[in-house]
Design a protein around this motif. Structure first.
Motif, PDB file in Angstrom:
ATOM      1  N   GLU A 101       0.791  -1.320  -0.267  1.00  0.00           N
ATOM      2  CA  GLU A 101       0.240  -0.277   0.134  1.00  0.00           C
ATOM      3  C   GLU A 101       1.002   1.435  -0.202  1.00  0.00           C
ATOM      4  O   GLU A 101       0.679   1.903  -0.860  1.00  0.00           O
ATOM      5  CB  GLU A 101      -0.514  -0.116   1.134  1.00  0.00           C
ATOM      6  CG  GLU A 101      -2.252  -1.216   0.715  1.00  0.00           C
ATOM      7  CD  GLU A 101      -2.861  -0.965  -0.367  1.00  0.00           C
ATOM      8  OE1 GLU A 101      -3.236   0.150  -0.537  1.00  0.00           O
ATOM      9  OE2 GLU A 101      -3.476  -1.954  -1.131  1.00  0.00           O
ATOM     10  N   LEU A 102       1.989   1.418   0.656  1.00  0.00           N
ATOM     11  CA  LEU A 102       3.166   2.551   0.788  1.00  0.00           C
ATOM     12  C   LEU A 102       3.208   2.328  -1.010  1.00  0.00           C
ATOM     13  O   LEU A 102       3.659   3.812  -1.209  1.00  0.00           O
ATOM     14  CB  LEU A 102       3.886   2.595   1.773  1.00  0.00           C
ATOM     15  CG  LEU A 102       3.552   2.643   3.093  1.00  0.00           C
ATOM     16  CD1 LEU A 102       4.874   1.887   4.036  1.00  0.00           C
ATOM     17  CD2 LEU A 102       3.255   3.722   3.533  1.00  0.00           C
ATOM     18  N   GLU A 103       4.099   1.403  -1.371  1.00  0.00           N
ATOM     19  CA  GLU A 103       3.946   1.596  -3.440  1.00  0.00           C
ATOM     20  C   GLU A 103       3.611   1.788  -3.622  1.00  0.00           C
ATOM     21  O   GLU A 103       4.130   2.407  -4.738  1.00  0.00           O
ATOM     22  CB  GLU A 103       4.778   0.143  -3.022  1.00  0.00           C
ATOM     23  CG  GLU A 103       5.702   0.193  -4.549  1.00  0.00           C
ATOM     24  CD  GLU A 103       5.667  -1.186  -5.291  1.00  0.00           C
ATOM     25  OE1 GLU A 103       5.900  -1.673  -6.008  1.00  0.00           O
ATOM     26  OE2 GLU A 103       5.853  -1.901  -3.182  1.00  0.00           O
ATOM     27  N   ILE A 104       2.071   1.558  -3.260  1.00  0.00           N
ATOM     28  CA  ILE A 104       0.899   2.234  -4.447  1.00  0.00           C
ATOM     29  C   ILE A 104       1.097   3.829  -3.659  1.00  0.00           C
ATOM     30  O   ILE A 104       0.495   4.357  -5.163  1.00  0.00           O
ATOM     31  CB  ILE A 104      -0.013   1.338  -3.999  1.00  0.00           C
ATOM     32  CG1 ILE A 104      -0.124   0.317  -4.655  1.00  0.00           C
ATOM     33  CG2 ILE A 104      -1.388   1.904  -5.276  1.00  0.00           C
ATOM     34  CD1 ILE A 104      -1.476  -0.806  -4.804  1.00  0.00           C
ATOM     35  N   HIS A 105       0.800   3.917  -3.013  1.00  0.00           N
ATOM     36  CA  HIS A 105       0.752   5.533  -2.707  1.00  0.00           C
ATOM     37  C   HIS A 105       1.787   6.291  -3.173  1.00  0.00           C
ATOM     38  O   HIS A 105       1.397   7.333  -3.136  1.00  0.00           O
ATOM     39  CB  HIS A 105       0.851   5.556  -0.832  1.00  0.00           C
ATOM     40  CG  HIS A 105       0.444   7.567  -0.737  1.00  0.00           C
ATOM     41  ND1 HIS A 105      -0.328   7.970  -0.353  1.00  0.00           N
ATOM     42  CD2 HIS A 105       1.511   7.742   0.592  1.00  0.00           C
ATOM     43  CE1 HIS A 105      -0.240   9.011   0.673  1.00  0.00           C
ATOM     44  NE2 HIS A 105       1.005   8.838   0.567  1.00  0.00           N
ATOM     45  N   GLY A 106       3.596   5.574  -2.449  1.00  0.00           N
ATOM     46  CA  GLY A 106       3.444   6.458  -3.683  1.00  0.00           C
ATOM     47  C   GLY A 106       3.667   7.008  -5.274  1.00  0.00           C
ATOM     48  O   GLY A 106       4.550   7.950  -5.781  1.00  0.00           O
ATOM     49  N   THR A 107       3.037   6.298  -5.636  1.00  0.00           N
ATOM     50  CA  THR A 107       2.805   6.218  -7.823  1.00  0.00           C
ATOM     51  C   THR A 107       1.502   6.957  -7.647  1.00  0.00           C
ATOM     52  O   THR A 107       1.344   8.160  -8.477  1.00  0.00           O
ATOM     53  CB  THR A 107       2.197   4.965  -8.264  1.00  0.00           C
ATOM     54  OG1 THR A 107       0.962   4.570  -7.551  1.00  0.00           O
ATOM     55  CG2 THR A 107       3.243   3.746  -7.875  1.00  0.00           C
ATOM     56  N   GLY A 108       0.997   7.404  -6.276  1.00  0.00           N
ATOM     57  CA  GLY A 108      -0.631   8.781  -6.679  1.00  0.00           C
ATOM     58  C   GLY A 108      -0.837   8.379  -6.967  1.00  0.00           C
ATOM     59  O   GLY A 108      -2.557   9.148  -7.684  1.00  0.00           O
ATOM     60  N   MET A 109      -1.439   6.755  -7.422  1.00  0.00           N
ATOM     61  CA  MET A 109      -2.263   6.298  -7.698  1.00  0.00           C
ATOM     62  C   MET A 109      -4.065   6.606  -7.068  1.00  0.00           C
ATOM     63  O   MET A 109      -4.998   6.592  -7.621  1.00  0.00           O
ATOM     64  CB  MET A 109      -2.039   4.774  -8.390  1.00  0.00           C
ATOM     65  CG  MET A 109      -1.055   4.537  -9.989  1.00  0.00           C
ATOM     66  SD  MET A 109      -1.257   2.451  -9.712  1.00  0.00           S
ATOM     67  CE  MET A 109       0.047   2.437 -10.381  1.00  0.00           C
TER      68      MET A 109
END
Length: 572
Positions: A101-109
């Motif tokens: 979830e942090l990885e996804i958050h980092g993309t801004g998606m």
């Protein structure tokens, strides 16, 4: 229907095994408490009191607050050593889920979170489906939440605008659908009008002031949804991409989110093609049982025209669902599955919306609110066939979602609150439910060839989803049997039309869902594949000692975890 309710003196899990709480449990429980504070709607889903009128912060600040809490939780886990096998699974699951979830958050998606089914646009409205309406105080909570919809949607608009500024915007098709949904929510006689106009306590009217507050709240909610629709139409739609495909990088992240496993997308796509062919061949064999020489379509037509397999009206559908569900629970409990008495109440209901989806909502933590199966019937549909829908009841109820989710809820003495209530992995959950459909045939519950054809029809739909979803979003080559060139949405629609035997309205809903929620729909069939692989690996390892009922209990007692975590927990 079993009407038992939990004893007031203790939680229904009080007689189940317990273990001492550990440092890792404390971190997981603290994170769950933070989630409940950040998202009052989550507390409503679980049936926890407090914050009943509030919403989470849908703005970028709210998303950042969740990311900060997640980062802090992972940091607290860094130096902790597991005390037992339960801790080892918790640590594995939290690192996988929270890290992703942090990885996804980092993309801004998450700033561009908008689709036709599972985004804040629907979530903000759908929470009312779970709010109790038995007392004046409960209707006061509803009034308060109605009044808070404008702020919730305003925060959501800020996030969508921030996403737009970063070049992150949902596809044009999804935006147009949500504009239509918001218009219907806000119109005279729409959801909010209808909901408030039917407010009562024990069939009597509410206090005048509360009635006025509800009407004012409904008006505020309707106006807020009109503002959201205007924003989508005037600001987001002009810059929205016309292309529906999200591409490999985005898709790979979403596949991991919904499976809790890393899969080879090309290999999985090819397996989907082969699985679809296998299911079609099995359907053809059953069609010949129904009438020698009949095609699948001819057999389905014969079943649709059989009066004894038809239901007329939503009331008849609801009654049939309830009777079939009650029968499954009564006959499976203690024979093929461990189903404690408190879990044997499952309510089947017609949803207050008309969006074409069938879904399950879990019991409250104390089981006062039972698990519920909801059928959102598309407008204009009034005729239903039991042969096709029998397997759906097993999927949503027992031994599907209800058995799975209620089992985890019961494990208060073993699992921490994050494991019981705060983690849901689609591939694990939907994969189990699809596995349960096939299992019911193996257990002798689909003796009528029509019911077996219905089960295979559901399996075919899920296999077609794998092909469509991966193929369209990664723009892969169309299999020779289904066309030429690379996949496009138009080719995909015709492919789905040939492989999913549902009404036009439901087909449109499914088509748009797959395009707007990449990676979710294939998680059913891929999840089933991984569940079956894990079961077979455990069976091979245990040999003659393997017991299927014990395997199911052991697996479900883990709660919903990623499928890679499940494999490591059960196989090593």
């Amino acid at each position: 229907m079993n009407n038992e309710t939990p004893a007031t003196a203790s939680h229904p899990s009080a007689q189940l095994p317990t273990r001492a709480k550990t440092a890792i449990d404390a971190v997981a429980d603290a994170y769950t408490e933070t989630l409940l504070q950040l998202d009052p709607g989550f507390a409503t889903e679980l049936g926890f009191p407090g914050h009943e009128t509030e919403y989470r912060d849908y703005s970028p600040a709210g998303l950042e607050a969740l990311a900060e809490a997640t980062t802090e939780t992972l940091s607290r886990l860094t130096d902790l050593e597991p005390a037992d096998d339960v801790d080892r699974v918790t640590l594995d699951a939290m690192r996988e889920r929270l890290g992703l979830e942090l990885e996804i958050h980092g993309t801004g998606m998450n700033l561009a979170d908008l689709n036709n089914l599972a985004s804040p646009a629907q979530e903000i409205r759908m929470i009312f489906d779970l709010m109790p309406t038995d007392t004046a105080d409960q209707w006061a909570h509803i009034a308060g939440r109605l009044h808070n919809i404008p702020d919730a949607l305003a925060g959501y608009i800020v996030s969508l605008r921030a996403g737009k500024d970063r070049g992150l915007v949902a596809a044009e098709r999804q935006i147009r659908i949500v504009i239509d949904q918001t218009t219907k929510y806000a119109e005279d006689g729409g959801f909010f009008d209808h909901f408030v106009s039917n407010a009562s306590v024990d069939g009597g009217d509410l206090p005048a002031q509360l009635r006025q507050d509800l009407v004012a709240g409904s008006a505020a909610a309707r106006a807020a949804y009109l503002r959201l629709g205007a924003f989508l139409r005037e600001e987001l739609l002009p810059v929205a991409p016309s292309k529906d495909a999200v591409g490999r990088e985005h898709y790979a992240l979403m596949s991991r989110r919904f499976l809790g496993a890393v899969v080879d997308l090309e290999e999985t796509y090819q397996w989907g093609v082969e699985e679809l062919d296998r299911v079609i061949a099995e359907q053809e064999a059953v069609a010949h049982e129904i009438k020698p020489g009949a095609s699948i379509e001819e057999a389905m037509k014969l079943l649709d025209e059989s009066p004894e397999l038809q239901l007329q009206g939503a009331d008849a559908l609801q009654s049939w669902m309830q009777q079939l569900s009650d029968k499954a629970v009564a006959e499976l409990a203690g024979v093929h599955f461990d189903i404690p008495a408190i879990m044997r109440t499952l309510e089947c209901k017609i949803a207050p919306t008309h969006e074409g989806v069938i879904y399950y909502t879990g019991p409250s933590d104390d089981f006062v609110r039972p698990g519920r199966m909801w059928w959102s019937v598309p407008e204009g549909e009034d005729s239903f066939t039991t042969w096709k829908e029998t397997t759906t009841v097993y999927h949503e109820g027992v031994p599907g979602h209800h058995l799975q989710i209620a089992t985890a809820t019961m494990q208060r003495g073993i699992l921490n609150n994050w494991r019981r209530n705060a983690v849901w992995v689609s591939g694990h959950g939907e994969g189990w439910a699809l596995y349960a459909e096939r299992l019911m045939q193996e257990l002798g519950y689909l003796n009528h060839p029509g019911e077996r054809l219905g089960m295979l029809d559901a399996q075919r739909m899920r296999a077609a989803r794998v092909v469509f979803d991966i193929g369209v979003h990664l723009e892969l080559e169309v299999p020779e049997r289904w066309g030429t060139g690379t996949w496009t949405p138009d080719k995909g629609y015709e492919f789905l039309k040939r492989n999913i035997a549902i009404s036009e309205g439901s087909l449109d809903f499914e088509f748009n869902r797959y395009l707007g929620w990449p990676g979710q729909a294939p998680s059913y069939k891929i999840g089933q594949r991984l569940w079956e692989q894990i079961r077979d690996e455990v069976k091979d390892r245990e040999g003659a000692a393997f017991d299927l009922r014990s395997f199911h209990t052991r697996s479900l007692n883990l709660g919903s975890v990623g499928l890679d975590t499940l494999r490591r927990a059960l196989v090593g």
